[in-house]
Design a protein around this motif. Sequence first.
Motif, PDB file in Angstrom:
ATOM      1  N   LEU A 188      65.230  40.935   4.304  1.00 47.75           N
ATOM      2  CA  LEU A 188      66.528  41.541   4.592  1.00 47.75           C
ATOM      3  C   LEU A 188      67.614  40.490   4.805  1.00 47.75           C
ATOM      4  O   LEU A 188      68.803  40.802   4.725  1.00 47.75           O
ATOM      5  N   GLY A 189      67.177  39.256   5.141  1.00 47.31           N
ATOM      6  CA  GLY A 189      68.141  38.182   5.333  1.00 47.31           C
ATOM      7  C   GLY A 189      68.147  37.556   6.706  1.00 47.31           C
ATOM      8  O   GLY A 189      68.924  36.625   6.956  1.00 47.31           O
ATOM      9  N   ALA A 190      67.310  38.034   7.634  1.00 47.70           N
ATOM     10  CA  ALA A 190      67.296  37.466   8.979  1.00 47.70           C
ATOM     11  C   ALA A 190      66.975  35.982   8.939  1.00 47.70           C
ATOM     12  O   ALA A 190      66.087  35.537   8.201  1.00 47.70           O
ATOM     13  N   ASP A 191      67.682  35.193   9.737  1.00 50.03           N
ATOM     14  CA  ASP A 191      67.496  33.738   9.745  1.00 50.03           C
ATOM     15  C   ASP A 191      66.282  33.324  10.565  1.00 50.03           C
ATOM     16  O   ASP A 191      65.581  32.373  10.213  1.00 50.03           O
ATOM     17  N   VAL A 192      66.054  34.017  11.677  1.00 53.79           N
ATOM     18  CA  VAL A 192      64.908  33.739  12.545  1.00 53.79           C
ATOM     19  C   VAL A 192      64.254  35.072  12.872  1.00 53.79           C
ATOM     20  O   VAL A 192      64.926  36.007  13.319  1.00 53.79           O
ATOM     21  N   VAL A 193      62.937  35.182  12.643  1.00 54.38           N
ATOM     22  CA  VAL A 193      62.208  36.410  12.939  1.00 54.38           C
ATOM     23  C   VAL A 193      61.076  36.079  13.899  1.00 54.38           C
ATOM     24  O   VAL A 193      60.236  35.219  13.614  1.00 54.38           O
TER      25      VAL A 193
END
Length: 332
Positions: A188-193
């Motif tokens: 989805l594009g999250a930088d940190v998960v």
Amino acid sequence: MKAAFFTETGDPEVIQYADLPDPALGPTEVLVRVAAVAVNPIDTYLRSGAIKLELPSPYVIGCDLAGTVEAVGDEVEMFQVGDRVWGSNQGLMGRQGTFSELASVDEKWLYPIPEGMDEKTAAAGALVGITAHLGLFLHAGLQPGEFVFVNGGTGGVGASVVRLAKASGATVIATVGSEEKKKQCEALGADVVLDYHSSTLDDDIQAAAEKNGGIDIWWETQREPTIERTIGMMKKRGRVVIMAGRDARPDLPIGPFYTNDLKLVGFAMFNATPDEQRVAAEHINRLWLGGHWSASVGQVFPLAEAAAAHRLQEENTLQKSGTLQGKIVLEP
């Protein structure tokens, strides 16, 4: 027309699937041949009686829809027969819902489906997309370059927040509950998960936001928000967005809250005016055309199986079974 409706609240088995009269068409209303609808937690709350509102009887379930215009009222200006449209905010404030072959909807709650978007995607992204947009922009005033934390980055609203925040130039930190959902959230594009089961979660959140001096916007999707914990991770003039937890009574440490100029923002999508929701919807349409928006469809049911769809939604919302990725969509 066939419709999914109930005449009394209760468990999913109160939902009937049968014939109802075709809806009447008011002067500013559009008659939509429904192609897809989406299930939202609020649908199950109304059906179960957990949220008590005065509802018409029989009450057609559902907030979201996508389909094709079959007829228009005498005063309709924005649409004509044959247009593909999507919308939300139905089934509330005395309005009938959308779980039916035909729906009569005031044009102020409808938007054109952009080129290349199918009806299932349009319905799946309706309520969750508008909700995420209202919270981020109207209520929290998101600016490019800010750090946004999403507590639950693969749920309906959470995934929409990730998409919209990234499309607006934010850095996004999100939590998930499995390795599979971690990959989904990264896509989805999250930088940190981060894994919300981790014993070092709070340290990991703070480490991720350290270069920014804290979180600018904390988006809380959980029904039991931990405001006391959250406040310690916020940047000065940060905003905490609350959109769930009707019965929650969290502690609020006033000292660090006011001395850091923080804001606690609560909102419900259905309180937004038609104009406010249209701003959100039109922005979402533009993002789709630019390749920056979509909506995840999890499972697709025929409308006749609305009760089974409600059971699946409740298992994931209330029992947190984790068996659903994306929105539940029904097709008449």
